[in-house]
Scaffold this active site. Structure first.
Site, short mmCIF file in Angstrom:
data_model
loop_
_atom_site.label_atom_id
_atom_site.label_comp_id
_atom_site.label_asym_id
_atom_site.label_seq_id
_atom_site.Cartn_x
_atom_site.Cartn_y
_atom_site.Cartn_z
N GLY A 19 33.77 16.64 48.58
CA GLY A 19 32.83 16.49 47.46
C GLY A 19 32.45 15.05 47.23
N GLY A 23 29.08 12.23 41.75
CA GLY A 23 30.16 12.18 40.76
C GLY A 23 31.35 11.32 41.17
N GLY A 25 33.75 11.95 43.33
CA GLY A 25 34.04 11.91 44.76
C GLY A 25 33.24 10.82 45.46
N SER A 148 42.83 18.11 35.98
CA SER A 148 42.10 17.75 34.76
C SER A 148 43.08 17.83 33.60
CB SER A 148 40.98 18.77 34.55
OG SER A 148 40.55 18.76 33.21
N TYR A 173 38.85 27.87 34.46
CA TYR A 173 38.94 26.44 34.81
C TYR A 173 40.34 25.92 34.50
CZ TYR A 173 37.89 21.47 35.16
OH TYR A 173 37.92 20.13 35.53
N1 LIG Z 1 33.72 15.01 35.25
C1 LIG Z 1 34.77 15.15 34.47
O1 LIG Z 1 34.75 14.82 33.27
C2 LIG Z 1 36.07 15.71 35.02
C3 LIG Z 1 37.17 15.80 34.13
C4 LIG Z 1 38.37 16.30 34.62
C5 LIG Z 1 38.48 16.67 35.95
N2 LIG Z 1 37.39 16.58 36.78
C6 LIG Z 1 37.57 17.00 38.18
O2 LIG Z 1 37.06 16.00 39.05
C7 LIG Z 1 36.58 16.60 40.26
C8 LIG Z 1 35.19 16.07 40.59
O3 LIG Z 1 34.34 16.42 39.52
P1 LIG Z 1 32.93 15.73 39.24
O4 LIG Z 1 32.82 15.58 37.77
O5 LIG Z 1 32.71 14.56 40.12
O6 LIG Z 1 31.96 16.93 39.68
P2 LIG Z 1 30.45 16.93 40.23
O7 LIG Z 1 29.68 15.73 39.79
O8 LIG Z 1 29.90 18.29 39.87
O9 LIG Z 1 30.65 16.82 41.83
C9 LIG Z 1 31.23 17.88 42.50
C10 LIG Z 1 31.26 17.59 43.99
O10 LIG Z 1 31.81 18.73 44.62
C11 LIG Z 1 30.88 19.26 45.54
N3 LIG Z 1 30.95 20.72 45.48
C12 LIG Z 1 30.78 21.52 44.40
N4 LIG Z 1 30.94 22.81 44.75
C13 LIG Z 1 31.22 22.82 46.07
C14 LIG Z 1 31.49 23.83 47.02
N5 LIG Z 1 31.47 25.14 46.70
N6 LIG Z 1 31.75 23.46 48.30
C15 LIG Z 1 31.74 22.16 48.67
N7 LIG Z 1 31.49 21.16 47.81
C16 LIG Z 1 31.22 21.49 46.53
C17 LIG Z 1 29.52 18.71 45.14
O11 LIG Z 1 28.73 18.58 46.30
P3 LIG Z 1 27.36 19.37 46.58
O12 LIG Z 1 26.79 19.74 45.23
O13 LIG Z 1 26.54 18.35 47.33
O14 LIG Z 1 27.75 20.53 47.40
C18 LIG Z 1 29.90 17.33 44.60
O15 LIG Z 1 30.03 16.42 45.66
C19 LIG Z 1 36.65 18.12 40.04
O16 LIG Z 1 37.82 18.61 40.69
C20 LIG Z 1 36.79 18.26 38.53
O17 LIG Z 1 37.50 19.42 38.16
C21 LIG Z 1 36.19 16.11 36.36
#
Ligand SMILES: NC(=O)c1ccc[n+]([C@@H]2O[C@H](COP(=O)([O-])OP(=O)(O)OC[C@H]3O[C@@H](n4cnc5c(N)ncnc54)[C@H](OP(=O)(O)O)[C@@H]3O)[C@@H](O)[C@H]2O)c1
Length: 302
Positions: A19, A23, A25, A148, A173
């Site tokens: 990912g 975001g 990643g 998370s 979640y």
């Molecule tokens: N943002 C927050 O506040 C927060 C808080 C706590 C924990 N987290 C955790 O942090 C991690 C990253 O979150 P983020 O906020 O950066 O999310 P994000 O902005 O939605 O990014 C998600 C990434 O995962 C990829 N992805 C999504 N579904 C996928 C699938 N089915 N197969 C392959 N790739 C997939 C997306 O790539 P494509 O769309 O290009 O496929 C994107 O690169 C997650 O595990 C989330 O639970 C986030």
């Protein structure tokens, strides 16, 4: 520069960040590429993944960035991704299991599984298993998994892991993020003495595309108001980068981190019987026969 990583060089190290197209990643991939690592990123769409790799190369000044396309809701695609990575990377020093998301409504994957559990927990479980021999051959190696703060509200519903009887996006979640923590604790135990560490983290509340595919009502209403106050993706990536690279965490394993500090996770997460039960259920759901699953605590190091 992130505290604890200022004197670190990742030159000669190879890292896979799932990912990495946006975001946390993508910010993690940029940070690790800046430290000199060869970085692989993944995303569902090849064009988007290549465009992200171009950005990461430009922003880090490091040309060694490879993009892989795989929809991690599909076990066939997770297996193909692992095969592509094994063919491309003769060594793998760090695996960052970053892909994850929130879906308000219940979706079913191509494998007939509930989407949140499949993407957030089963995909990193399977990918880690498939890449483990390469990590073990590259020791010292690290596995970093994003959970998370929602893990604290999680409960593993062993009677209804797939939310078939009743589903709520938030409950699914929370369960998946608790599963990330329990998986890491069991994995760390199984890997004790091998030179491969496994840690799990909460990145903070970060301004990303998180939850946007199938947003909850609160998400649509409140997010625009609080968005400016959330952590930037760069700050959200700090703990991932720290756990992937800092010398301070050499040999540290089986811990939950937030803000680059070890923290206590939910009381339920420390239940070793439940960890093992979850492990067995997960192995069955991804079609790993017990003989092919990751090393057990008894036979590690063999
Ligand atoms: N943002 C927050 O506040 C927060 C808080 C706590 C924990 N987290 C955790 O942090 C991690 C990253 O979150 P983020 O906020 O950066 O999310 P994000 O902005 O939605 O990014 C998600 C990434 O995962 C990829 N992805 C999504 N579904 C996928 C699938 N089915 N197969 C392959 N790739 C997939 C997306 O790539 P494509 O769309 O290009 O496929 C994107 O690169 C997650 O595990 C989330 O639970 C986030």
């Amino acid at each position: 520069m992130i505290k604890g990583t200022d004197s670190v060089s990742m030159a000669g190290k190879t890292v896979l960040v799932t990912g990495g197209t946006g975001g946390i990643g993508k910010a993690t991939a940029i940070g690790l590429a800046r430290l000199g690592a060869r970085v692989g990123i993944t995303g569902r769409d090849p064009t988007r993944a290549e465009a992200a790799a171009d950005d990461i190369r430009a922003l880090s000044g490091n040309a060694a960035v490879d993009a892989y396309a795989a929809d991690m809701s599909s076990q066939v695609e997770v297996r193909r991704l692992a095969q592509d990575v094994l063919e491309a990377f003769p060594k793998l020093d760090v695996l960052v299991n970053n892909v994850g998301g929130f879906w308000t409504t219940r979706h079913v994957t191509a494998d007939g599984l509930e989407h949140t559990f499949a993407v957030n927990h089963l995909a990193p479980f399977l990918l880690t298993d498939l890449l483990l021999d390469r990590l073990r051959a590259s020791v010292p190696a690290r596995i970093v998994t994003l959970s998370s703060g929602a893990q604290a509200m999680g409960r593993i519903d062993f009677d209804d892991l797939q939310g078939e009887r009743s589903y709520s996006g938030q409950r699914a979640y929370n369960q998946s993020k608790l599963a990330n923590v329990m998986f890491t604790y069991e994995l760390a135990r199984r890997l004790e003495g091998t030179g491969v560490t496994a840690n799990v983290l909460h990145p903070g509340v970060v301004r990303t595309a998180f939850g946007a595919e199938d947003p909850a009502r609160w998400h649509r209403l409140f997010l625009p108001l609080v968005r400016p106050f959330l952590k930037s993706p760069d700050r959200g990536a700090a703990t991932s980068i720290y756990l992937a690279s800092a010398v301070e965490v050499d040999g540290v394993s089986g811990r939950y981190f937030a803000n680059r500090k070890p923290k206590k996770s939910s009381p339920d997460s420390y239940d070793t019987a439940a960890q093992t039960r979850l492990w067995q259920a997960s192995a069955e759901l991804v079609g790993l026969a017990p003989a092919h699953t990751m090393p057990s605590a008894e036979n590690h190091g063999s």
